[in-house]
Write a protein that holds these residues in place. Structure first.
Motif, PDB file in Angstrom:
ATOM      1  N   GLU A   1       0.865  -1.181   0.000  1.00 35.63           N
ATOM      2  CA  GLU A   1       0.000   0.000   0.000  1.00 35.63           C
ATOM      3  C   GLU A   1       0.900   1.229   0.000  1.00 35.63           C
ATOM      4  OE1 GLU A   1      -3.472   2.111  -0.239  1.00 35.63           O
ATOM      5  OE2 GLU A   1      -3.267  -0.075  -0.248  1.00 35.63           O
ATOM      6  N   ILE A   2       0.948   1.916  -1.143  1.00 41.30           N
ATOM      7  CA  ILE A   2       1.754   3.128  -1.253  1.00 41.30           C
ATOM      8  C   ILE A   2       0.877   4.309  -0.858  1.00 41.30           C
ATOM      9  CG2 ILE A   2       3.159   4.579  -2.753  1.00 41.30           C
ATOM     10  CD1 ILE A   2       3.615   2.160  -4.546  1.00 41.30           C
ATOM     11  N   HIS A   3       1.185   4.931   0.282  1.00 44.09           N
ATOM     12  CA  HIS A   3       0.371   6.029   0.782  1.00 44.09           C
ATOM     13  C   HIS A   3       0.547   7.301  -0.035  1.00 44.09           C
ATOM     14  CE1 HIS A   3      -1.317   3.978   4.104  1.00 44.09           C
ATOM     15  NE2 HIS A   3      -0.257   3.972   4.888  1.00 44.09           N
ATOM     16  N   SER A   4       1.760   7.544  -0.522  1.00 43.26           N
ATOM     17  CA  SER A   4       2.008   8.762  -1.297  1.00 43.26           C
ATOM     18  C   SER A   4       3.329   8.616  -2.035  1.00 43.26           C
ATOM     19  CB  SER A   4       2.084   9.990  -0.381  1.00 43.26           C
ATOM     20  OG  SER A   4       3.290   9.986   0.363  1.00 43.26           O
ATOM     21  N   VAL A   5       3.503   9.445  -3.055  1.00 47.82           N
ATOM     22  CA  VAL A   5       4.779   9.520  -3.770  1.00 47.82           C
ATOM     23  C   VAL A   5       5.121  10.989  -3.974  1.00 47.82           C
ATOM     24  CG1 VAL A   5       6.091   8.907  -5.824  1.00 47.82           C
ATOM     25  CG2 VAL A   5       4.301   7.357  -4.996  1.00 47.82           C
ATOM     26  N   CYS A   6       6.310  11.365  -3.526  1.00 46.88           N
ATOM     27  CA  CYS A   6       6.816  12.720  -3.747  1.00 46.88           C
ATOM     28  C   CYS A   6       8.060  12.627  -4.622  1.00 46.88           C
ATOM     29  CB  CYS A   6       7.150  13.402  -2.422  1.00 46.88           C
ATOM     30  SG  CYS A   6       7.710  15.115  -2.616  1.00 46.88           S
ATOM     31  N   PHE A   7       7.982  13.253  -5.787  1.00 53.91           N
ATOM     32  CA  PHE A   7       9.100  13.267  -6.727  1.00 53.91           C
ATOM     33  C   PHE A   7       9.937  14.521  -6.533  1.00 53.91           C
ATOM     34  CE2 PHE A   7       5.554  11.224  -9.118  1.00 53.91           C
ATOM     35  CZ  PHE A   7       6.109   9.959  -9.291  1.00 53.91           C
ATOM     36  N   LEU A   8      11.248  14.348  -6.522  1.00 57.23           N
ATOM     37  CA  LEU A   8      12.166  15.466  -6.705  1.00 57.23           C
ATOM     38  C   LEU A   8      12.639  15.416  -8.159  1.00 57.23           C
ATOM     39  CD1 LEU A   8      14.233  15.335  -3.383  1.00 57.23           C
ATOM     40  CD2 LEU A   8      12.015  16.402  -3.819  1.00 57.23           C
ATOM     41  N   ASN A   9      13.546  16.278  -8.549  1.00 57.29           N
ATOM     42  CA  ASN A   9      13.965  16.363  -9.951  1.00 57.29           C
ATOM     43  C   ASN A   9      14.323  14.999 -10.528  1.00 57.29           C
ATOM     44  OD1 ASN A   9      14.329  19.033  -8.656  1.00 57.29           O
ATOM     45  ND2 ASN A   9      15.043  19.624 -10.690  1.00 57.29           N
ATOM     46  N   GLY A  10      13.782  14.718 -11.687  1.00 63.26           N
ATOM     47  CA  GLY A  10      14.057  13.450 -12.351  1.00 63.26           C
ATOM     48  C   GLY A  10      13.380  13.394 -13.708  1.00 63.26           C
ATOM     49  N   GLY A  11      13.736  12.370 -14.486  1.00 61.48           N
ATOM     50  CA  GLY A  11      13.241  12.243 -15.855  1.00 61.48           C
ATOM     51  C   GLY A  11      11.890  11.583 -15.954  1.00 61.48           C
ATOM     52  N   LEU A  12      10.864  12.231 -15.441  1.00 62.52           N
ATOM     53  CA  LEU A  12       9.510  11.668 -15.475  1.00 62.52           C
ATOM     54  C   LEU A  12       9.020  11.440 -16.899  1.00 62.52           C
ATOM     55  CD1 LEU A  12       8.065  13.918 -12.661  1.00 62.52           C
ATOM     56  CD2 LEU A  12       7.928  11.419 -12.639  1.00 62.52           C
ATOM     57  N   PHE A  13       9.358  12.358 -17.803  1.00 67.74           N
ATOM     58  CA  PHE A  13       8.895  12.267 -19.184  1.00 67.74           C
ATOM     59  C   PHE A  13      10.087  12.506 -20.114  1.00 67.74           C
ATOM     60  CE2 PHE A  13       5.688  14.475 -16.526  1.00 67.74           C
ATOM     61  CZ  PHE A  13       4.817  13.401 -16.365  1.00 67.74           C
ATOM     62  N   PRO A  14      10.448  11.517 -20.945  1.00 72.09           N
ATOM     63  CA  PRO A  14      11.658  11.625 -21.778  1.00 72.09           C
ATOM     64  C   PRO A  14      11.730  12.889 -22.623  1.00 72.09           C
ATOM     65  CG  PRO A  14      10.781   9.393 -21.857  1.00 72.09           C
ATOM     66  CD  PRO A  14       9.769  10.217 -21.108  1.00 72.09           C
ATOM     67  N   GLY A  15      10.594  13.358 -23.148  1.00 69.22           N
ATOM     68  CA  GLY A  15      10.609  14.534 -24.004  1.00 69.22           C
ATOM     69  C   GLY A  15      10.998  15.824 -23.303  1.00 69.22           C
ATOM     70  N   ALA A  16      10.930  15.809 -21.975  1.00 64.88           N
ATOM     71  CA  ALA A  16      11.269  17.009 -21.195  1.00 64.88           C
ATOM     72  C   ALA A  16      12.571  16.824 -20.426  1.00 64.88           C
ATOM     73  CB  ALA A  16      10.136  17.330 -20.228  1.00 64.88           C
ATOM     74  N   TYR A  17      13.328  15.793 -20.794  1.00 64.60           N
ATOM     75  CA  TYR A  17      14.572  15.435 -20.099  1.00 64.60           C
ATOM     76  C   TYR A  17      15.751  15.821 -20.971  1.00 64.60           C
ATOM     77  CZ  TYR A  17      17.988  12.325 -17.800  1.00 64.60           C
ATOM     78  OH  TYR A  17      19.082  11.807 -17.158  1.00 64.60           O
ATOM     79  N   ARG A  18      16.723  16.545 -20.398  1.00 67.07           N
ATOM     80  CA  ARG A  18      17.872  17.035 -21.151  1.00 67.07           C
ATOM     81  C   ARG A  18      19.174  16.556 -20.504  1.00 67.07           C
ATOM     82  NH1 ARG A  18      14.282  17.650 -24.068  1.00 67.07           N
ATOM     83  NH2 ARG A  18      13.509  19.533 -25.125  1.00 67.07           N
ATOM     84  N   PRO A  19      19.648  15.354 -20.841  1.00 70.32           N
ATOM     85  CA  PRO A  19      20.878  14.844 -20.220  1.00 70.32           C
ATOM     86  C   PRO A  19      22.100  15.682 -20.586  1.00 70.32           C
ATOM     87  CG  PRO A  19      20.217  13.450 -22.061  1.00 70.32           C
ATOM     88  CD  PRO A  19      19.093  14.415 -21.830  1.00 70.32           C
ATOM     89  N   LEU A  20      23.077  15.687 -19.686  1.00 68.17           N
ATOM     90  CA  LEU A  20      24.334  16.366 -19.960  1.00 68.17           C
ATOM     91  C   LEU A  20      25.084  15.637 -21.078  1.00 68.17           C
ATOM     92  CD1 LEU A  20      25.712  17.050 -16.353  1.00 68.17           C
ATOM     93  CD2 LEU A  20      24.463  18.640 -17.837  1.00 68.17           C
TER      94      LEU A  20
END
Length: 266
Positions: A98-117
């Motif tokens: 049972e996952i009560h909540s999820v809090c995301f910090l910076n990360g590649g949630l969506f590839p189109g909005a991700y800019r790798p170094l």
């Protein structure tokens, strides 16, 4: 509370928030296989799915079936896979965590909005092994500085500590294998995006806007895709908000948890 860290560092990323978080929750913060103080086998099929399996196994061993997720960077992708599994089990009427909540910090949630170094692109390419062999503390620190906020740069001691953890168990050798997670994000984009759109788990994104990898552009994409968007935007903060502004992140996270507890009690 399960804390999942990012690439290429470790659970040490949470150390500045550990004391505050541990006052109210029992914390579980593993180093993923290939990271930190965990084993770093060279001949191993590293994948996000496998890391999710290992997290599930670890939680089962601890024996706590209900938990909150606080995740960053690489851990964001692992959390997305866990959410997808949660949705599937719930829809099938099967018992699961049972996952009560999820809090995301910076990360590649969506590839189109991700800019790798540039260095990430090199490490994931055909010359990845050579690039990893040439890595050193100076280059590591320079690239780390690029993704921190201008006023929240890592100290020389921070760079030293992060680098030592990356190198532990000859960790640079496995980086070219691990970094293929960037391709996994593309392959699983539909599955992981739908998981966020369809889940009933409360979600919040706390995002450092000055992150060149997954900052302002990621926030805009998140607001576009996720219904009932809950986002905390941190100006002047880069890719590691839990390190650059731990007090601010803790406060934002606590307000989210209070809201989640209210939801659970209804």
């Amino acid at each position: 509370m399960v804390l999942l860290h990012g690439f290429p560092t470790s659970s040490w990323d949470w150390s500045k928030m550990w004391g505050a978080l541990s006052g109210n929750y029992r914390l579980l913060a593993p180093d993923f296989i290939g990271f930190g103080f965990s084993d770093k086998p060279v001949d191993y099929a590293y994948s996000i799915s496998d890391q999710a399996d290992l997290v599930e196994d670890l939680i089962s061993e601890v024996g706590k079936m209900k938990f909150h997720l606080l995740v960053h960077d690489y851990g964001v992708s692992v959390a997305q896979e866990l959410i997808a599994r949660y949705n599937e089990k719930k829809a099938a009427g099967k018992k699961w965590f049972e996952i009560h909540s999820v809090c995301f910090l910076n990360g590649g949630l969506f590839p189109g909005a991700y800019r790798p170094l540039f260095i990430q692109k090199v490490l994931s390419g055909s010359f990845g092994n050579l690039a990893a062999a040439m890595m050193n503390k100076f280059l590591f620190g320079r690239n780390l500085g690029k993704i921190f906020g201008a006023a929240t740069q890592p100290s020389p001691q921070d760079v030293e500590d992060f680098w030592n953890i990356v190198c532990h168990h000859h960790g640079t050798r496995v980086i070219p294998k691990i970094i293929h997670y960037m391709y996994e994000r593309t392959i699983n984009a539909t599955r992981w995006t739908n998981a966020l759109k369809q889940t009933t788990i409360p979600l919040r994104l706390i995002n450092g806007l000055d992150d060149p990898i997954s900052g302002k552009l990621m926030v805009e994409k998140y607001k576009e895709i996720i219904p009932n968007t809950d986002v905390v935007e941190l100006s002047g903060i880069g890719h590691y908000p839990q390190w650059e502004a731990p007090e601010v992140v803790f406060e934002a996270y606590c307000t989210f948890l209070k809201r989640c507890n209210h939801i659970e009690s209804l």
